[in-house]
Design a protein around this motif. Sequence first.
Motif, PDB file in Angstrom:
ATOM      1  N   ILE A  50       0.842  -1.204   0.000  1.00  0.00           N
ATOM      2  CA  ILE A  50       0.000   0.000   0.000  1.00  0.00           C
ATOM      3  C   ILE A  50       0.871   1.246   0.000  1.00  0.00           C
ATOM      4  O   ILE A  50       0.654   2.186  -0.781  1.00  0.00           O
ATOM      5  N   ALA A  51       1.878   1.269   0.885  1.00  0.00           N
ATOM      6  CA  ALA A  51       2.758   2.436   0.970  1.00  0.00           C
ATOM      7  C   ALA A  51       3.512   2.656  -0.338  1.00  0.00           C
ATOM      8  O   ALA A  51       3.632   3.789  -0.816  1.00  0.00           O
ATOM      9  N   GLU A  52       4.027   1.576  -0.924  1.00  0.00           N
ATOM     10  CA  GLU A  52       4.780   1.696  -2.176  1.00  0.00           C
ATOM     11  C   GLU A  52       3.891   2.165  -3.315  1.00  0.00           C
ATOM     12  O   GLU A  52       4.291   3.020  -4.117  1.00  0.00           O
ATOM     13  N   ALA A  53       2.666   1.628  -3.398  1.00  0.00           N
ATOM     14  CA  ALA A  53       1.761   2.050  -4.466  1.00  0.00           C
ATOM     15  C   ALA A  53       1.348   3.505  -4.292  1.00  0.00           C
ATOM     16  O   ALA A  53       1.265   4.263  -5.265  1.00  0.00           O
ATOM     17  N   PRO A  59       9.254  11.369  -5.243  1.00  0.00           N
ATOM     18  CA  PRO A  59      10.040  11.112  -4.034  1.00  0.00           C
ATOM     19  C   PRO A  59       9.143  11.027  -2.808  1.00  0.00           C
ATOM     20  O   PRO A  59       8.216  11.827  -2.650  1.00  0.00           O
ATOM     21  N   ALA A  60       9.405  10.058  -1.933  1.00  0.00           N
ATOM     22  CA  ALA A  60       8.602   9.926  -0.711  1.00  0.00           C
ATOM     23  C   ALA A  60       8.937  11.027   0.285  1.00  0.00           C
ATOM     24  O   ALA A  60       8.064  11.486   1.029  1.00  0.00           O
ATOM     25  N   GLN A  61      10.205  11.458   0.295  1.00  0.00           N
ATOM     26  CA  GLN A  61      10.650  12.444   1.280  1.00  0.00           C
ATOM     27  C   GLN A  61       9.879  13.746   1.138  1.00  0.00           C
ATOM     28  O   GLN A  61       9.903  14.394   0.082  1.00  0.00           O
ATOM     29  N   GLY A  62       9.156  14.124   2.195  1.00  0.00           N
ATOM     30  CA  GLY A  62       8.434  15.390   2.198  1.00  0.00           C
ATOM     31  C   GLY A  62       7.089  15.374   1.509  1.00  0.00           C
ATOM     32  O   GLY A  62       6.402  16.406   1.493  1.00  0.00           O
ATOM     33  N   THR A  63       6.675  14.257   0.936  1.00  0.00           N
ATOM     34  CA  THR A  63       5.380  14.184   0.265  1.00  0.00           C
ATOM     35  C   THR A  63       4.248  14.307   1.285  1.00  0.00           C
ATOM     36  O   THR A  63       4.203  13.548   2.249  1.00  0.00           O
ATOM     37  N   PRO A  64       3.322  15.260   1.071  1.00  0.00           N
ATOM     38  CA  PRO A  64       2.204  15.368   2.012  1.00  0.00           C
ATOM     39  C   PRO A  64       1.210  14.214   1.799  1.00  0.00           C
ATOM     40  O   PRO A  64       0.777  13.962   0.674  1.00  0.00           O
ATOM     41  N   VAL A  65       0.890  13.529   2.877  1.00  0.00           N
ATOM     42  CA  VAL A  65      -0.010  12.374   2.814  1.00  0.00           C
ATOM     43  C   VAL A  65      -1.114  12.562   3.832  1.00  0.00           C
ATOM     44  O   VAL A  65      -0.875  12.961   4.972  1.00  0.00           O
ATOM     45  N   ARG A  77       2.955   4.677  10.536  1.00  0.00           N
ATOM     46  CA  ARG A  77       4.392   4.510  10.797  1.00  0.00           C
ATOM     47  C   ARG A  77       5.138   4.164   9.511  1.00  0.00           C
ATOM     48  O   ARG A  77       6.221   4.694   9.250  1.00  0.00           O
ATOM     49  N   GLU A  78       4.560   3.264   8.720  1.00  0.00           N
ATOM     50  CA  GLU A  78       5.222   2.836   7.484  1.00  0.00           C
ATOM     51  C   GLU A  78       5.479   4.024   6.568  1.00  0.00           C
ATOM     52  O   GLU A  78       6.557   4.151   5.977  1.00  0.00           O
TER      53      GLU A  78
END
Length: 288
Positions: A50-53, A59-65, A77-78
């Motif tokens: 789920i996290a990877e998709a 880039p994951a760093q700093g992406t607002p989720v 946490r993931e």
Amino acid sequence: MPDDLTTPESASAPLYSPARVRELLTQHGLKPTKSLGQNFLIDGNILRAIAEAGLSGGPAQGTPVLEVGPGLGVLTREMATRGAQVTALEKDQKLRPVLAETLAGLDVNVVWGDALEFDYSSLPPGTRVIANLPYYITGVLLSRFMRAPAIVSATVLVQKEVGQRLASRPGEDNYGFLTALASLYGTVKHVRDVPKGAFFPAPDVTSSVIRLDFDRSRPPPPPELLKFVEAALAHRRKTLRNNLRMIGQDAEAIDTALAAGGLRPDVRAEDVPLDALRELAERLGVLG
């Protein structure tokens, strides 16, 4: 699995392990609340998928989720440990001490409130929704995500039948308004199915991970078109002509517009491509 859930093996187990989940619930005197759709993930492979998709394509760093319904904080946490800037929206106040424990030391903003009352326009641009959604309000939440300009994608766990509906095409059994709505705003990708045993407690249905990408470069569909498409698809067993008559459209005008579009008088809306429905709305003067 050991009977004593406070053993070192249990305490050091991954947060998503059945032993750790049961330990947290017991420690805080909690039980999953069915009315809130609480089914906690206990499968690490599904969690990572789920996290990877959800974070792929940038880039994951700093992406607002935005996560709706963090539960015990497993998915939270993931994503946070991958560098995402997570806002977790949780309704159940009883989870405060659990999330304080499981998210300690992480840069996560927990917002306590109802997802149906949250102001999605307050999110930063480029926000991605990644969540195990409460199944009983999935459709409502997805439609709000689609309409929120700041949200660029939604990777969500939903009931398998909802996933099939979202990914279906005109003429297929599962096609409906939610399908059309997703197509009006962007694209849908089926990531994977998820068995019942990946959750505690196990739900009654199989689930699916679906990713919706919203094309914010094009103008949003006008409200008049959304109302027209919703009315056209409101009653699956009725013809498109009858559905439009129910919202006050003139019978003769409908017949003329259908004929001009090469559509049969008895055609059902779920068999009509979205572009053809838009053209029909234009012929009937719905779009001005």
